[in-house]
Design a protein around this motif. Structure first.
Motif, PDB file in Angstrom:
ATOM      1  N   TRP A 192      21.743  26.914 -12.067  1.00 27.50           N
ATOM      2  CA  TRP A 192      20.651  26.057 -11.622  1.00 27.50           C
ATOM      3  C   TRP A 192      19.498  26.777 -10.942  1.00 27.50           C
ATOM      4  CZ3 TRP A 192      20.513  26.552  -6.356  1.00 27.50           C
ATOM      5  CH2 TRP A 192      21.712  26.818  -5.703  1.00 27.50           C
ATOM      6  N   TRP A 193      19.722  27.924 -10.330  1.00 25.06           N
ATOM      7  CA  TRP A 193      18.652  28.608  -9.610  1.00 25.06           C
ATOM      8  C   TRP A 193      17.403  28.839 -10.462  1.00 25.06           C
ATOM      9  CZ3 TRP A 193      16.928  29.817  -4.946  1.00 25.06           C
ATOM     10  CH2 TRP A 193      15.933  30.779  -4.839  1.00 25.06           C
ATOM     11  N   HIS A 232      16.077  27.235 -12.703  1.00 22.19           N
ATOM     12  CA  HIS A 232      15.402  25.992 -13.096  1.00 22.19           C
ATOM     13  C   HIS A 232      14.861  25.183 -11.915  1.00 22.19           C
ATOM     14  CE1 HIS A 232      17.050  26.963 -16.972  1.00 22.19           C
ATOM     15  NE2 HIS A 232      18.246  27.027 -16.423  1.00 22.19           N
ATOM     16  N   LEU A 233      15.142  25.618 -10.692  1.00 17.44           N
ATOM     17  CA  LEU A 233      14.648  24.898  -9.516  1.00 17.44           C
ATOM     18  C   LEU A 233      13.129  25.019  -9.406  1.00 17.44           C
ATOM     19  CD1 LEU A 233      17.101  25.862  -6.631  1.00 17.44           C
ATOM     20  CD2 LEU A 233      17.007  23.705  -7.884  1.00 17.44           C
ATOM     21  N   THR A 234      12.539  24.035  -8.772  1.00 17.63           N
ATOM     22  CA  THR A 234      11.115  24.109  -8.478  1.00 17.63           C
ATOM     23  C   THR A 234      10.886  25.193  -7.418  1.00 17.63           C
ATOM     24  OG1 THR A 234      11.261  22.474  -6.697  1.00 17.63           O
ATOM     25  CG2 THR A 234      10.772  21.634  -8.930  1.00 17.63           C
ATOM     26  N   ALA A 284      11.849  24.040  -3.977  1.00 12.07           N
ATOM     27  CA  ALA A 284      13.291  24.051  -3.733  1.00 12.07           C
ATOM     28  C   ALA A 284      13.778  25.471  -3.465  1.00 12.07           C
ATOM     29  CB  ALA A 284      14.025  23.440  -4.921  1.00 12.07           C
ATOM     30  N   LYS A 285      13.252  26.424  -4.222  1.00 14.35           N
ATOM     31  CA  LYS A 285      13.642  27.823  -3.992  1.00 14.35           C
ATOM     32  C   LYS A 285      13.230  28.260  -2.589  1.00 14.35           C
ATOM     33  CE  LYS A 285      13.707  29.315  -8.787  1.00 14.35           C
ATOM     34  NZ  LYS A 285      13.126  30.200  -9.804  1.00 14.35           N
ATOM     35  N   VAL A 327      16.910  19.358  -2.444  1.00 13.59           N
ATOM     36  CA  VAL A 327      17.360  20.446  -3.320  1.00 13.59           C
ATOM     37  C   VAL A 327      18.689  20.066  -3.975  1.00 13.59           C
ATOM     38  CG1 VAL A 327      18.009  22.875  -3.450  1.00 13.59           C
ATOM     39  CG2 VAL A 327      16.153  22.157  -1.927  1.00 13.59           C
ATOM     40  N   GLU A 344      17.908  17.951  -6.854  1.00 18.50           N
ATOM     41  CA  GLU A 344      17.425  18.736  -8.004  1.00 18.50           C
ATOM     42  C   GLU A 344      18.594  19.377  -8.737  1.00 18.50           C
ATOM     43  OE1 GLU A 344      14.207  21.558  -8.148  1.00 18.50           O
ATOM     44  OE2 GLU A 344      13.217  20.530  -6.469  1.00 18.50           O
ATOM     45  N   ILE A 345      19.533  19.939  -7.976  1.00 17.00           N
ATOM     46  CA  ILE A 345      20.700  20.575  -8.588  1.00 17.00           C
ATOM     47  C   ILE A 345      21.497  19.540  -9.378  1.00 17.00           C
ATOM     48  CG2 ILE A 345      22.889  21.749  -8.133  1.00 17.00           C
ATOM     49  CD1 ILE A 345      21.443  22.990  -5.627  1.00 17.00           C
ATOM     50  N   LEU A 368      19.730  18.799 -12.595  1.00 21.21           N
ATOM     51  CA  LEU A 368      19.802  19.915 -13.542  1.00 21.21           C
ATOM     52  C   LEU A 368      21.184  20.077 -14.164  1.00 21.21           C
ATOM     53  CD1 LEU A 368      17.770  22.546 -11.509  1.00 21.21           C
ATOM     54  CD2 LEU A 368      17.100  21.565 -13.718  1.00 21.21           C
TER      55      LEU A 368
END
Length: 65
Positions: free
Chosen positions: A7-8, A10-12, A15-16, A31, A34-35, A38
């Motif tokens: 998932w990392w 693909h995070l916004t 979020a990162k 976050v 989001e995970i 995804l």
């Protein structure tokens, strides 16, 4: 919790940044959502990034800004 490498990437960016700023490894609710979106897997609110997860984030070559 799904593996971070799933998932990392693909995070916004926001979020990162939130995960990089998390001093205790906690995963903010936005976050975690989001995970979930995804991967299709929920993230328990008490889940924390492992030391290995934090190292993975630290060593990623892409610039996060």
């Amino acid at each position: 919790m799904p593996e971070i490498h799933e998932w990392w990437p693909h995070l916004t960016i926001d979020a990162k940044h939130a995960l990089e700023a998390s001093r205790d490894g906690s995963i903010p609710a936005a976050v975690a959502e989001e995970i979930r979106q995804l991967t299709g897997e929920p993230v328990d609110p008490d889940t924390r990034l492992t030391p290995e997860d934090r190292e993975f984030i630290r060593t990623q070559g892409e610039a996060v800004d």
